[in-house]
Design an enzyme around this catalytic site. Structure first.
Site, PDB file in Angstrom:
ATOM      1  N   CYS A 152       1.114   5.939  -3.225  1.00  0.00           N
ATOM      2  CA  CYS A 152       1.611   6.307  -1.890  1.00  0.00           C
ATOM      3  C   CYS A 152       0.783   7.424  -1.255  1.00  0.00           C
ATOM      4  O   CYS A 152       0.442   7.367  -0.074  1.00  0.00           O
ATOM      5  CB  CYS A 152       3.060   6.766  -1.992  1.00  0.00           C
ATOM      6  SG  CYS A 152       4.211   5.497  -2.516  1.00  0.00           S
ATOM      7  N   VAL A 156      -0.864   7.119   2.388  1.00  0.00           N
ATOM      8  CA  VAL A 156      -0.317   7.843   3.527  1.00  0.00           C
ATOM      9  C   VAL A 156      -1.410   8.620   4.264  1.00  0.00           C
ATOM     10  O   VAL A 156      -1.434   8.678   5.504  1.00  0.00           O
ATOM     11  CB  VAL A 156       0.819   8.786   3.085  1.00  0.00           C
ATOM     12  CG1 VAL A 156       1.188   9.760   4.191  1.00  0.00           C
ATOM     13  CG2 VAL A 156       2.041   7.983   2.679  1.00  0.00           C
TER      14      VAL A 156
END
Length: 523
Positions: A152, A156
């Site tokens: 993640c 991101v």
């Protein structure tokens, strides 16, 4: 506490001792926990249809999802290639999760490294982490290839793996000759099966896109490519190899982790064992065809096979059960011209005989099942073949097209008329359904044990026993070594189902002088 080197106890019965019970009581008092009456009241309410209706109105909350995240699948895909080190561009904690998840399922050490992105990388980007990580990983572990996926954090902030890897090679952090297949695998969308598919596309891009597509000649090597997808029953890889060998079909099993996740204890540690070689992968476009054995989650792989390798990717189902195995073998025979050998025909006959032997015990039994799309589809079809009734079917990571196909399969069988199909639902939804629909059994991974305990807590008559088939299986040993595919796997699944039925029958008829109606040992 009565625990010593000479005499150690597991948590049960250790925690039953008075001193531990006193600790638990003090802890509840400190936390000002609700009393037993209130806990029972709320628990019983969560077993009602009224609560189920509220439960299914949830929109912004997932409770115990029946899936894992993308990088987990990418790691498993990478483990299936020879001398390849899985590398996760992200935080150390994520990689520790992936490794322990596989450790607990396979009971094996799992090689996987991270470039340990921290707060500064989250602000400035993880380029330096990747440069140093690739350099260190290659120097320490000497892989022939490093397969990079992301978590993640990297996704991101928008880290570009293609540019980062190209620069790492240009700047001398890693030899340009070392293959570095990669895939972007954001954890906040998709699931572990999406990550597997993305990573396999990355391998195909690394080993075959760099060759001029005009040089590919489908059929030139006379082989069949098999892509198993996210598959954790190692016996299934061995069943596939055996059936291909028995038919005399040349094949390449693309991503095969069966050796590295099942190494012997002979005093030698094998970080790399078995797997698909780089040469096999580079030669894959020259095969007759590529069969995708879990087609519902191999979407990018299918597109790549058809568009880049110019192969039809002839449709097959996951080979779980009688009809699906028949279809796979007949497809192989048609594609290669090889006849189905007598040995496999004999094996098929034995499966049919087993189905006849057991049908009186499992015919009409109802099941709730959950898991990945291909597994659930295959298991449902096999249950229908056996005359079982899959009344509750739940798949968190399936789409509406899958749901429509599942309903079509159920509508075509007299045993599927009472079935309900749920997608984008979690195990807390499934728990509600086990109380309101109460099938005879549920089929799924180890997490279902908590649902079984809850159903039993309401009363023995409400218990829905769990039959452990799926991934992960943490609380039983060696199930990952068995097969569920092919005729052999169907025999194993059938044996598991019918013996669970007979075991429950024994438990239900143990009251002396009341339910022990007969003394016949033969069932």
């Amino acid at each position: 506490m009565s625990q010593s080197v000479e005499k150690t106890k597991a948590c049960y019965p250790l925690f039953e001792q008075a001193e531990y019970q006193a600790l638990f009581t003090s802890k509840r008092e400190l936390e000002e926990a609700h009393g037993e009456a209130r806990v029972k009241e709320v628990f019983e309410w969560t077993t009602t249809r009224e609560y189920q209706e509220l439960n299914f109105k949830r929109e912004a909350l997932t409770i115990d999802p029946a899936k894992a995240c993308q990088p987990l699948g990418a790691v498993l895909c990478s483990l299936g290639f020879a001398n390849t080190l899985p590398y996760v561009h992200g935080s150390q904690g994520c990689v520790a999760y992936f490794r322990t998840y596989f450790n607990r399922h396979f009971k094996e050490p799992v090689a996987c490294v991270s470039d340990s992105m921290t707060e500064d990388a989250a602000v400035f980007g993880g380029n330096n982490n990747l440069n140093n990580g690739l350099q260190n990983a290659h120097a320490l572990y000497k892989p022939q290839a490093i397969a990079v996926s992301t978590t993640c954090m990297a996704e991101v902030i928008g880290d570009d793996l293609s540019a980062f890897i190209a620069n790492a090679k240009k700047d001398g952090f890693i030899d340009p000759a070392v293959p570095v297949p990669y895939a972007h695998t954001p954890s906040f969308i998709g699931s572990h099966i999406t990550g597997w598919d993305n990573m396999f596309e990355g391998f195909a891009r690394e080993y075959t896109d760099k060759t001029d597509a005009r040089d590919y000649q489908p059929g030139r090597n006379g082989k069949i490519n098999l892509v198993a997808g996210f598959e954790t029953y190692l016996g299934n890889f061995r069943v596939l190899k055996r059936m291909m060998d028995q038919m005399g079909v040349g094949y390449s099993l693309l991503s095969d982790p069966s050796d590295v996740l099942d190494t012997p204890a002979d005093g030698e540690y094998r970080m790399y064992a078995g797997g698909t070689t780089q040469d096999e992968m580079r030669d894959a476009p020259n095969a007759i065809d590529t069969l995708l054995l879990q087609p519902w989650h191999l979407l990018k792989t299918k597109k790549m096979v058809q568009e880049n390798w110019r192969q039809p990717a002839t449709p097959v189902d996951v080979p779980l059960g009688l009809e699906a195995t028949d279809r796979l073998l007949m497809t192989l025979s048609r594609l290669t011209g090889k006849p189905i050998p007598d040995a496999l025909t004999l094996e098929r006959g034995r499966l049919v005989d087993m189905m006849l032997d057991s049908h009186t015990w499992i015919h009409g039994k109802s099941y709730g099942l959950y898991g990945d799309p291909d597994f659930v589809m295959g298991m449902t079809k096999f249950l229908l073949e056996l005359g079982c009734e899959p009344t509750v079917i739940l798949c968190h990571n399936a789409n509406k097209r899958w749901q429509k196909e599942m309903k079509k399969v159920l509508a075509a069988s007299p045993y599927g008329q009472e079935s309900e199909v749920y997608i984008n639902c979690d195990l807390w939804h499934f728990r509600s359904l086990m109380f309101t629909r109460k099938p005879d059994f549920m089929i799924g991974n180890s997490y279902g044990k908590f649902i079984q305990r809850d159903t039993r807590a309401l009363g023995e008559q409400f218990e829905v026993p769990l039959i452990r088939i799926g991934f992960p299986i943490f609380d039983r040993h060696h199930l990952h070594r068995i097969s569920t595919w092919g005729y052999e796997g169907a025999m194993t699944v059938l044996t598991t189902l019918v013996n669970a039925t007979l075991e429950k029958l024994d438990r239900d008829t143990m009251k002396m002088g009341k339910t022990d109606y007969n003394f016949d040992l033969i069932r």
